[in-house]
Scaffold this motif. Structure first.
Motif, PDB file in Angstrom:
ATOM      1  N   PHE A  86       6.855   5.471  -7.408  1.00 24.22           N
ATOM      2  CA  PHE A  86       7.441   4.642  -6.357  1.00 24.22           C
ATOM      3  C   PHE A  86       8.501   3.711  -6.959  1.00 24.22           C
ATOM      4  O   PHE A  86       9.609   3.567  -6.425  1.00 24.22           O
ATOM      5  N   GLN A  87       8.148   3.121  -8.081  1.00 27.57           N
ATOM      6  CA  GLN A  87       9.077   2.209  -8.763  1.00 27.57           C
ATOM      7  C   GLN A  87      10.364   2.938  -9.153  1.00 27.57           C
ATOM      8  O   GLN A  87      11.466   2.390  -9.007  1.00 27.57           O
ATOM      9  N   ALA A  88      10.206   4.151  -9.643  1.00 24.91           N
ATOM     10  CA  ALA A  88      11.382   4.920 -10.065  1.00 24.91           C
ATOM     11  C   ALA A  88      12.270   5.284  -8.877  1.00 24.91           C
ATOM     12  O   ALA A  88      13.488   5.432  -9.014  1.00 24.91           O
ATOM     13  N   THR A  89      11.657   5.415  -7.695  1.00 27.60           N
ATOM     14  CA  THR A  89      12.421   5.788  -6.500  1.00 27.60           C
ATOM     15  C   THR A  89      13.221   4.592  -5.965  1.00 27.60           C
ATOM     16  O   THR A  89      14.314   4.758  -5.426  1.00 27.60           O
ATOM     17  N   TYR A  90      12.649   3.396  -6.125  1.00 26.94           N
ATOM     18  CA  TYR A  90      13.315   2.175  -5.634  1.00 26.94           C
ATOM     19  C   TYR A  90      13.421   1.179  -6.786  1.00 26.94           C
ATOM     20  O   TYR A  90      12.784   0.119  -6.768  1.00 26.94           O
ATOM     21  N   PRO A  91      14.220   1.484  -7.800  1.00 26.51           N
ATOM     22  CA  PRO A  91      14.203   0.694  -9.049  1.00 26.51           C
ATOM     23  C   PRO A  91      14.702  -0.740  -8.873  1.00 26.51           C
ATOM     24  O   PRO A  91      14.375  -1.605  -9.681  1.00 26.51           O
ATOM     25  N   HIS A  92      15.460  -1.007  -7.836  1.00 27.86           N
ATOM     26  CA  HIS A  92      16.037  -2.340  -7.688  1.00 27.86           C
ATOM     27  C   HIS A  92      15.215  -3.249  -6.784  1.00 27.86           C
ATOM     28  O   HIS A  92      15.604  -4.378  -6.507  1.00 27.86           O
TER      29      HIS A  92
ATOM     30  N   HIS B  33       0.415   6.623 -11.940  1.00 27.30           N
ATOM     31  CA  HIS B  33       1.514   7.582 -11.716  1.00 27.30           C
ATOM     32  C   HIS B  33       2.099   7.426 -10.315  1.00 27.30           C
ATOM     33  O   HIS B  33       3.302   7.625 -10.103  1.00 27.30           O
ATOM     34  N   THR B  34       1.279   7.031  -9.363  1.00 34.61           N
ATOM     35  CA  THR B  34       1.774   6.794  -8.003  1.00 34.61           C
ATOM     36  C   THR B  34       2.690   5.565  -7.993  1.00 34.61           C
ATOM     37  O   THR B  34       3.766   5.568  -7.379  1.00 34.61           O
ATOM     38  N   ARG B  35       2.244   4.513  -8.710  1.00 37.81           N
ATOM     39  CA  ARG B  35       3.025   3.282  -8.822  1.00 37.81           C
ATOM     40  C   ARG B  35       4.364   3.550  -9.523  1.00 37.81           C
ATOM     41  O   ARG B  35       5.431   3.115  -9.076  1.00 37.81           O
TER      42      ARG B  35
ATOM     43  N   GLY C 168       0.820  -1.215   0.000  1.00 40.48           N
ATOM     44  CA  GLY C 168       0.000   0.000   0.000  1.00 40.48           C
ATOM     45  C   GLY C 168       0.848   1.255   0.000  1.00 40.48           C
ATOM     46  O   GLY C 168       1.568   1.520   0.970  1.00 40.48           O
ATOM     47  N   ILE C 169       0.774   2.009  -1.099  1.00 38.80           N
ATOM     48  CA  ILE C 169       1.601   3.213  -1.241  1.00 38.80           C
ATOM     49  C   ILE C 169       0.738   4.424  -1.607  1.00 38.80           C
ATOM     50  O   ILE C 169       1.211   5.380  -2.218  1.00 38.80           O
ATOM     51  N   ASP C 170      -0.526   4.383  -1.206  1.00 39.02           N
ATOM     52  CA  ASP C 170      -1.452   5.409  -1.699  1.00 39.02           C
ATOM     53  C   ASP C 170      -1.220   6.789  -1.120  1.00 39.02           C
ATOM     54  O   ASP C 170      -1.663   7.782  -1.681  1.00 39.02           O
ATOM     55  N   HIS C 171      -0.572   6.875   0.000  1.00 36.30           N
ATOM     56  CA  HIS C 171      -0.201   8.198   0.540  1.00 36.30           C
ATOM     57  C   HIS C 171       1.321   8.317   0.538  1.00 36.30           C
ATOM     58  O   HIS C 171       2.023   7.359   0.847  1.00 36.30           O
TER      59      HIS C 171
END
Lengths: 340, 340
Positions: free
Chosen positions: A48-54, A43-45, A11-14
């Motif tokens: 988040f993915q771009a922030t923690y790409p690995h 865009h939220t997903r 859950g990453i909605d906020h």
């Protein structure tokens, strides 16, 4: 538990999830996997993915079944956090949820029962305290006796509504839990913490819509009056931050003691000094101003230790329950018309 | 009425008399005579006499019988102000009393009846508004629409107890009227004024003794939650100003509007800019800071005009009654345990 604290995110909605995760990573945690909810915008997903790409995105079930993961962080939609937390605890994991930890007294009862039955930790990341260094400095000053015995807190928690950036659920009472449950959660936490109250009751609670007539279901104003066994408190929240304020909210906390008082200007000192975390102390010795930057955010390290040692140094379990129960009770009182 | 506004003073027990008198002298009044009460300490009398050496001290009866005196100013002991005001009005004189204007609902009823029967003006000098220029600037900013519609006020009114300088009656509940009647009177006035409320009720009221265990009859903390037809309000007062604060109290007023907010730091900007009357405005245009020094105190001039023209421009009679009634009602609620 392994020597490494492996973390799964569900859950990453906020955006609070970044504070929660980064706090635990600094405390030595290892980020293992993450999952979004069914309503999470692309865009939220992607962000988040771009922030923690690995770090791999997985399903919620995969994360829950991964026995190497010990801690679940959850910042899903408010109304869905309880179910995630309960399921995670049933899978043997400790949990840190974004505030509000749940949106109804029934959900809270289910969480309490699950904690009792599983022995897992249910922590709520009250970010307006745990992620704000001026609170850390206030704790130190109070502990040093600089304002005597704390007798009252006045907290003002204005927030920017920012309508264009909000998902649909932001406007839905059933999903947010209402303004006292949601953004006032921080205030209940701080009231209990700074007054040292272990028991408290709602004297009065109110919610209203003062500036959003086109969204009648939305609560943009809320306030509570509190009485605890360690002091009293008044706390006001709103979604009225003007567009001209350079930060999201002019959060203030005034802590009144028998021998002095402390004012926190958490995020901005309007038309004053730059930056955030401004702490003002007034007592018999005079008036002092402190820049709390660098004071540290002990919650996360303490929480990592608590997970290892099964202690309650970051926040007691009773405190997390009581702060949440007060918020839910205040919301119910405000909406049912009692004590208005 | 003569073209000259001749003023008599009856009761100088609180230093506010200087603000009241000097305000009316600047507005063109002529100070004709003064009288003290039976309990007035000699040093208080001597100081007043030294300040106005050319004005004769007379008996209360002499002042009342002097038909050339049109206005009576009274800052006697709180509990004695109603009797002075009523007697003065019965003698055909308008009255300005220091706050609190009276200390019981019975006294207020007697004052209302006297005003109705005599057609005289009963004004209460709410000095934390009328003698503070930052309020004048706030009025102007609100009238210009700079914060939209006012929806709430948060007022903090800490005061210095200064025990060694206080007369015996300061510590007596029956003579002061209690903390909500006395120093919170200012807050009721400002709440009604800034929210534009013409009707209001006490949602909750509380008084306590948090730091003076040796004086159990003394109330050093008070708070009220208010709901008016123009907005809501929370107001806290106390006698806890620390000795290290360079002024008697860090009075604050935050006026929340639909489109912005105003903060008044009336007497000091702690660890900030020097002087008093600091006004902060935050709205869609950004953050602005104003020095309100020189903005003026229109109450006194308006009151002089009202006396001449029988108008209500300084403050409506209804407002003076309502602010006082709210204070007395809050005091009763707090002490009777209702709504605590």
């Amino acid at each position: 538990m392994a020597s490494q604290l492996k973390i799964g995110v569900i859950g990453i909605d906020h955006g609070h999830i970044y504070d929660m995760l980064n706090g635990m990573l600094k405390a030595g945690g290892v980020f293992a996997a993450w999952a979004t909810g069914p309503e999470t915008p692309e865009h939220t997903r992607a962000e988040f993915q771009a922030t923690y790409p690995h770090v791999p995105e997985k399903t919620e079930a995969e994360i829950l079944e991964d026995k190497s993961i010990h801690l679940i962080l959850c910042s899903g939609i408010n109304s869905e956090r309880a179910a995630v937390a309960i399921t995670a605890m049933r899978h043997g994991k400790d949990v840190m949820v974004d505030k509000p930890g749940c949106v109804s007294l029934q959900q809270l009862a289910d969480i309490r029962r699950t904690v009792a039955e599983t022995g897992r930790i249910w922590s709520v990341c009250f970010s307006e305290r745990f992620c704000v260094e001026s609170n850390t400095l206030a704790d130190r000053l109070i502990a040093e006796g600089r304002i005597g015995k704390v007798v009252q807190t006045v907290g003002l928690g204005p927030h920017r509504a920012n309508p264009s950036a909000r998902p649909a659920w932001f406007w839905e009472r059933q999903k947010t839990g209402g303004i006292l449950t949601d953004i006032c959660a921080h205030q209940f936490d701080q009231f209990l913490h700074f007054t040292g109250s272990t028991e408290a009751r709602i004297v009065s609670a109110f919610t209203g819509n003062v500036a959003n007539p086109d969204r009648p279901d939305f609560q943009d104003f809320g306030e509570v009056l509190l009485e605890g066994n360690g002091g009293r408190g008044y706390h006001r929240v709103d979604w009225l931050t003007p567009s001209g304020l350079p930060v999201w909210g002019d959060g203030r906390m005034t802590i009144l003691g028998t021998d002095g008082y402390i004012e926190l200007r958490k995020y901005i000192d309007i038309a004053g000094q730059p930056g955030g975390d401004h702490v003002f102390l007034v007592n018999g010795g005079g008036v002092q101003r402190f820049d709390a930057t660098g004071t540290g955010l002990p919650y996360f390290g303490h929480f990592a230790s608590d997970i290892e040692a099964r202690t309650e140094t970051a926040m007691t379990q009773a405190h997390a329950f009581m702060a949440t129960e007060l918020a839910l009770t205040a919301q119910a009182i405000a909406e049912n018309g009692a004590n208005k």
